[in-house]
Design a protein around this motif. Structure first.
Motif, PDB file in Angstrom:
ATOM      1  N   VAL A   1      45.845  54.641  33.713  1.00 57.81           N
ATOM      2  CA  VAL A   1      44.918  54.366  34.808  1.00 57.81           C
ATOM      3  C   VAL A   1      43.974  53.274  34.330  1.00 57.81           C
ATOM      4  O   VAL A   1      43.650  53.199  33.134  1.00 57.81           O
ATOM      5  CB  VAL A   1      44.138  55.618  35.250  1.00 57.81           C
ATOM      6  N   PHE A   2      43.526  52.422  35.247  1.00 62.34           N
ATOM      7  CA  PHE A   2      42.711  51.286  34.830  1.00 62.34           C
ATOM      8  C   PHE A   2      41.708  50.916  35.914  1.00 62.34           C
ATOM      9  O   PHE A   2      41.879  51.235  37.091  1.00 62.34           O
ATOM     10  CB  PHE A   2      43.593  50.073  34.516  1.00 62.34           C
ATOM     11  N   ARG A   3      40.670  50.236  35.492  1.00 64.72           N
ATOM     12  CA  ARG A   3      39.717  49.591  36.402  1.00 64.72           C
ATOM     13  C   ARG A   3      39.330  48.257  35.785  1.00 64.72           C
ATOM     14  O   ARG A   3      38.762  48.197  34.697  1.00 64.72           O
ATOM     15  CB  ARG A   3      38.468  50.441  36.628  1.00 64.72           C
ATOM     16  N   ASN A   4      39.640  47.184  36.498  1.00 61.30           N
ATOM     17  CA  ASN A   4      39.317  45.836  36.033  1.00 61.30           C
ATOM     18  C   ASN A   4      38.214  45.286  36.922  1.00 61.30           C
ATOM     19  O   ASN A   4      38.424  45.018  38.110  1.00 61.30           O
ATOM     20  CB  ASN A   4      40.556  44.939  36.091  1.00 61.30           C
ATOM     21  N   ASP A   5      37.025  45.149  36.370  1.00 62.72           N
ATOM     22  CA  ASP A   5      35.891  44.567  37.078  1.00 62.72           C
ATOM     23  C   ASP A   5      35.805  43.094  36.712  1.00 62.72           C
ATOM     24  O   ASP A   5      35.554  42.739  35.551  1.00 62.72           O
ATOM     25  CB  ASP A   5      34.594  45.283  36.709  1.00 62.72           C
ATOM     26  N   VAL A   6      36.025  42.235  37.706  1.00 67.38           N
ATOM     27  CA  VAL A   6      36.036  40.796  37.476  1.00 67.38           C
ATOM     28  C   VAL A   6      34.727  40.204  37.984  1.00 67.38           C
ATOM     29  O   VAL A   6      34.461  40.188  39.185  1.00 67.38           O
ATOM     30  CB  VAL A   6      37.234  40.133  38.175  1.00 67.38           C
ATOM     31  N   ASP A   7      33.900  39.758  37.054  1.00 67.00           N
ATOM     32  CA  ASP A   7      32.639  39.099  37.395  1.00 67.00           C
ATOM     33  C   ASP A   7      32.894  37.620  37.667  1.00 67.00           C
ATOM     34  O   ASP A   7      33.730  36.985  37.017  1.00 67.00           O
ATOM     35  CB  ASP A   7      31.632  39.241  36.257  1.00 67.00           C
ATOM     36  N   ASP A   8      32.164  37.077  38.648  1.00 65.96           N
ATOM     37  CA  ASP A   8      32.278  35.669  39.037  1.00 65.96           C
ATOM     38  C   ASP A   8      33.696  35.313  39.480  1.00 65.96           C
ATOM     39  O   ASP A   8      34.199  34.219  39.210  1.00 65.96           O
ATOM     40  CB  ASP A   8      31.833  34.745  37.889  1.00 65.96           C
ATOM     41  N   TYR A   9      34.357  36.227  40.165  1.00 65.62           N
ATOM     42  CA  TYR A   9      35.691  35.989  40.704  1.00 65.62           C
ATOM     43  C   TYR A   9      35.659  34.741  41.582  1.00 65.62           C
ATOM     44  O   TYR A   9      34.748  34.555  42.396  1.00 65.62           O
ATOM     45  CB  TYR A   9      36.138  37.202  41.514  1.00 65.62           C
ATOM     46  N   ILE A  10      36.641  33.866  41.419  1.00 65.60           N
ATOM     47  CA  ILE A  10      36.663  32.586  42.121  1.00 65.60           C
ATOM     48  C   ILE A  10      37.579  32.686  43.336  1.00 65.60           C
ATOM     49  O   ILE A  10      38.737  33.101  43.220  1.00 65.60           O
ATOM     50  CB  ILE A  10      37.139  31.460  41.188  1.00 65.60           C
ATOM     51  N   ASP A  11      37.060  32.283  44.503  1.00 66.44           N
ATOM     52  CA  ASP A  11      37.847  32.325  45.731  1.00 66.44           C
ATOM     53  C   ASP A  11      37.432  31.161  46.618  1.00 66.44           C
ATOM     54  O   ASP A  11      36.323  30.612  46.493  1.00 66.44           O
ATOM     55  CB  ASP A  11      37.629  33.647  46.460  1.00 66.44           C
ATOM     56  N   LEU A  12      38.324  30.781  47.530  1.00 71.75           N
ATOM     57  CA  LEU A  12      38.037  29.712  48.486  1.00 71.75           C
ATOM     58  C   LEU A  12      37.234  30.305  49.636  1.00 71.75           C
ATOM     59  O   LEU A  12      37.691  31.221  50.327  1.00 71.75           O
ATOM     60  CB  LEU A  12      39.334  29.097  48.996  1.00 71.75           C
ATOM     61  N   VAL A  13      36.023  29.779  49.849  1.00 72.40           N
ATOM     62  CA  VAL A  13      35.076  30.345  50.806  1.00 72.40           C
ATOM     63  C   VAL A  13      34.805  29.325  51.915  1.00 72.40           C
ATOM     64  O   VAL A  13      34.566  28.140  51.639  1.00 72.40           O
ATOM     65  CB  VAL A  13      33.762  30.732  50.106  1.00 72.40           C
ATOM     66  N   ALA A  14      34.848  29.794  53.166  1.00 73.53           N
ATOM     67  CA  ALA A  14      34.588  28.935  54.321  1.00 73.53           C
ATOM     68  C   ALA A  14      33.131  29.040  54.740  1.00 73.53           C
ATOM     69  O   ALA A  14      32.496  30.096  54.619  1.00 73.53           O
ATOM     70  CB  ALA A  14      35.497  29.329  55.480  1.00 73.53           C
TER      71      ALA A  14
END
Length: 785
Positions: free
Chosen positions: A597-610
């Motif tokens: 079992v796992f939990r990956n917390d990604v800080d400053d995740y990069i995504d394309l934002v409109a």
């Protein structure tokens, strides 16, 4: 579509490799004196013995492997379960996958050959946490681990060489080219627990090994040739390959091979022909291995591939109103020629009496060159050329216009392991450095590709130190620290950053075969060139310009660069359990299981934002700006399992995952998640285990938790049947049925249009998988001493 000269060169290369190999052979060579029972030289045998003696995990807890579907088992070799296969992917030190305190899976050559894969996605059904975002009209592979993909979040390496190709469009932003017939095995590590493996891998690592001489030569053989041919329906799937090797000297091996593959357009489960899904592939590889002194092995390797295909789909979008006709005048089609070149130089050193040095150094270069020529656009009736008042489509121009994408990657990876004992503690200290540089060049006469896939130079480097401690037979502790640094430069932007990322894993074995563990690991991904530099107007494709951008250009919307983009940091918490038992119900049976079992917390995740929509009379409202931005936090969590019980004459296993992922700021799901995958595999071995019949049932859940504008993926069931018959010791016949139930399925969510939220047609109509496919193949081996 065919570059016949390229195909001829590939076939000539294969013939030359084989004749050259025989020319190097020494007639007085004595194989019996030069190899052990596994076809290894005395030097390799000593290295294997040394690895066994120096393995940090005590050998008395290692258990004997049990039979499993395995081509070598059918000709008298020693079969093993795939989880018993040796891997170095998780910790850079040799260990069995079942013993690794990490979510590690292995796909062996024998498994790949039994599956008769058309593309790489076909060999990963049994691997939990892994999915794909492939297009039917593009033979490139876009791999996803635990919902993370694109821009290097999954580190893909081939013989140690990073594969970082990326082209922005209506497709995954990160792919690579590798034909499965060239593959000799795959190691998969899920999550940033393999942060020592290289920078950026917050999703995981997929390490491919191409075929080598031990895959073609049997014990006692001085030379060997494997010839394979197959045919498949839906439609006209042809494959031919030749791999040959020779031990020219006890310390010199020469190996090479060629592959040719071709298919026509396939039909999906609804009977609809999916346009431009035909392709033609030619490839080859060559390796020279030299052992100049005891313990030293130097390998020169090269892989070349040429892919000929058409990408793009004819317009099937809504054209009922004048506004829709202005927006949807059709999709362009491009004749594509993609060539991939990989060159590696590897130096390994290992000796039984040397506890200080056990190193592996790899220097590599990789080029992916994609040249495209526009051949069709529905708004120009498929044949219009520029001139006489016709200026073509303002995204892609006229029929005959060209565009190209080139990514050159050079890199180095050096690591060493020093072993020492302190009392009852056995210790392995591994340390190393790695670096790579990406040089992106884009050319487009219309300029749109120069905007969406900007050129630039990115240099990523790092180093790590890892200490693996084993106490007695019941405790293992793995601790590591990695340092990463990146620099990104272009004509307008210069940026960079660095960070230390820790890792700690603790596992205990209170009773033999039962090993729970807990782990915490961080990973660091630098922003890519595209995410940082993309800027300018997105062309309209023939409709009106909605907005004027800061540089004076006009289009549907404006891309904004982001030189202040921060790297992503993955923080993964994991708890796992390894189970390994022999003689469970009968003598000789075995059970292997890995659960986590796992939990990956990604800080400053990069995504394309409109940006917020603005009114555009007489149309509705649209977003003016799109920019890659840091989202404060994304969370991905789930459960994974991989099991196999093998009784010798029959076997059954279940593998799969349950995963969910969200943007915690909006509480909206991530579009790249595959929520459920469960694959059940079972089979029997008949006729003294020369005939293997097996079936595979994979159940996939739909991703319905999506951002606005996405079309959900479909939930679907895939049933595949496989047959392998060892007719003689040198002839193997294989047959299979893929998608027995002829299911229609789209394996991933389809993004909406950037202009009005409707589904992007070229993705929608190129994403369905093929319906039922019948395949049959024959493999013939030649060899001698």
């Amino acid at each position: 579509m065919a570059d016949r000269a390229g195909r001829s060169r590939a076939l000539i290369l294969g013939a030359s490799i084989f004749s050259l190999s025989l020319g190097f052979a020494d007639a007085g060579f004595a194989q019996a004196a030069a190899t052990d029972g596994a076809g290894r030289s005395p030097d390799r045998q000593k290295q294997a013995q040394r690895q066994s003696r120096r393995q940090p995990k005590p050998q008395n807890v290692q258990v004997a492997p049990a039979p499993v579907l395995n081509a070598r088992a059918q000709i008298g070799g020693t079969p093993v379960q795939s989880l018993d296969t040796i891997t170095v992917a998780a910790s850079k030190t040799e260990e069995r996958a079942i013993d690794a305190l990490a979510p590690v899976s292995v796909v062996t050559l024998e498994q790949i050959q039994g599956l008769q894969p058309k593309r790489l996605a076909d060999i990963f059904y049994n691997v939990p946490g892994v999915s794909f975002q492939d297009r039917g009209d593009d033979p490139a592979t876009a791999i996803n681990i635990r919902g993370l993909q694109d821009f290097g979040r999954v580190a893909v390496v081939v013989d140690g060489a990073r594969q970082n190709y990326q082209r922005s469009g209506h497709n995954a932003n990160g792919s690579f080219f590798l034909d499965p017939e060239l593959v000799g095995g795959v190691d998969i590590v899920r999550g940033p627990t393999a942060n020592i493996y290289g920078s950026g891998a917050i999703g995981g690592v997929v390490s491919f090994r191409t075929k080598d001489i031990n895959d073609a030569l049997r014990p006692g053989e001085r030379w060997g040739v494997d010839m394979t041919g197959s045919y498949g329906t839906n439609k006209d799937r042809w494959l031919g390959s030749v791999f040959a090797g020779v031990r020219a000297d006890p310390n010199v091996d020469i190996f090479g091979g060629v592959v040719y593959r071709k298919q026509s357009n396939y039909k999906d489960g609804n009977g609809t022909e999916i346009g431009n899904t035909g392709n033609e592939i030619a490839g080859g590889l060559m390796k020279l291995t030299v052992r100049p002194a005891e313990g030293h092995e130097i390998k020169f390797g090269t892989v070349f591939q040429d892919y000929q295909y058409d990408i793009g789909q004819f317009n099937r979008g809504p054209v009922l109103t004048a506004a829709q006709r202005a927006l949807y005048q059709g999709s362009s089609v491009y004749a594509s020629d993609t060539r991939n070149y990989t060159g590696t130089l590897t130096w390994k050193y290992s000796r039984p009496d040397d506890m200080w040095f056990d190193w592996n150094a790899t220097l590599y270069g990789n080029r992916t060159e994609n040249n495209q020529v526009k051949t069709y656009h529905s708004s120009t009736a498929g044949a219009a050329l520029c001139g006489a008042g016709n200026f073509g489509n303002n995204i892609s121009g006229c029929v005959g216009d060209r565009r190209g994408y080139v990514l050159d990657t050079i890199g180095i990876d050096v690591n060493n392991t020093t072993r020492f004992n302190v009392g009852d503690w056995r210790n392995a200290l591994t340390y190393g450095v790695d670096a790579f540089q990406d040089d992106v060049k884009t050319s487009d006469s219309r300029g749109n590709s120069n905007i969406t896939t900007p050129g630039g130079l990115r240099t990523v480097s790092g180093g790590f130190v890892q200490l693996k401690n084993n106490y007695s037979t019941w405790l293992e502790v793995v601790s590591a620290i990695r340092y990463d640094r990146y620099d990104l430069d272009s004509a307008t932007v210069s940026t960079g950053g660095d960070r230390f990322s820790p890792k700690i894993t603790v596992g205990v074995t209170p009773v033999a075969g039962f090993t729970p563990y807990i782990s915490y690991a961080e990973g660091y991904r630098a922003p890519s060139i595209t995410e940082t530099l993309i800027a300018g107007a997105h062309a309209t494709g023939g409709g009106p310009n909605f907005f004027t951008c800061a540089d004076g250009s006009s289009g549907l919307f404006c891309f904004l660069p982001n030189p202040n983009l921060r790297p992503e940091v993955g923080k993964n918490k994991e708890a796992g359990l390894n189970l390994k038992y022999n003689d469970v119900f009968t003598t000789g049976d075995s059970f292997r299981g890995k659960f986590n079992v796992f939990r990956n917390d990604v800080d400053d995740y990069i995504d394309l934002v409109a940006s917020a929509p603005e009114p555009v009379p007489p149309f509705v409202s649209y977003s003016r700006h799109y920019q890659y931005q840091n989202i404060a936090h994304a969370r991905i969590e789930g459960f994974e399992a991989e099991t196999m019980y093998d009784a010798g004459t029959w076997f059954v296993g279940v593998a799969g995952h349950l995963i969910r992922g969200k943007n915690t700021q909006t509480n909206v799901g991530l579009a790249t998640i595959t929520p459920r995958k469960v694959t059940t595999t079972g089979g029997v071995r008949l006729l003294d285990r020369t005939l293997v019949l097996s079936a595979q049932w994979s159940s996939f859940g739909a991703n319905n938790d999506l951002p606005t504008g996405y079309l959900p993926s479909t939930g679907y069931e895939l049933v595949n049947l496989y047959l392998s018959w060892q007719a003689t010791k040198d002839i193997v016949f294989t047959a299979s049925v893929d998608n027995l139930l002829n299911q229609y399925y789209r394996p991933y969510a389809i993004p909406g249009s950037s202009t009005d939220g409707t589904t992007q047609n070229d993705v929608l109509f190129s994403s369905p998988g093929p319906g039922t496919v019948y395949k049959a193949g024959l493999k013939v081996h030649f060899g001698g001493a």
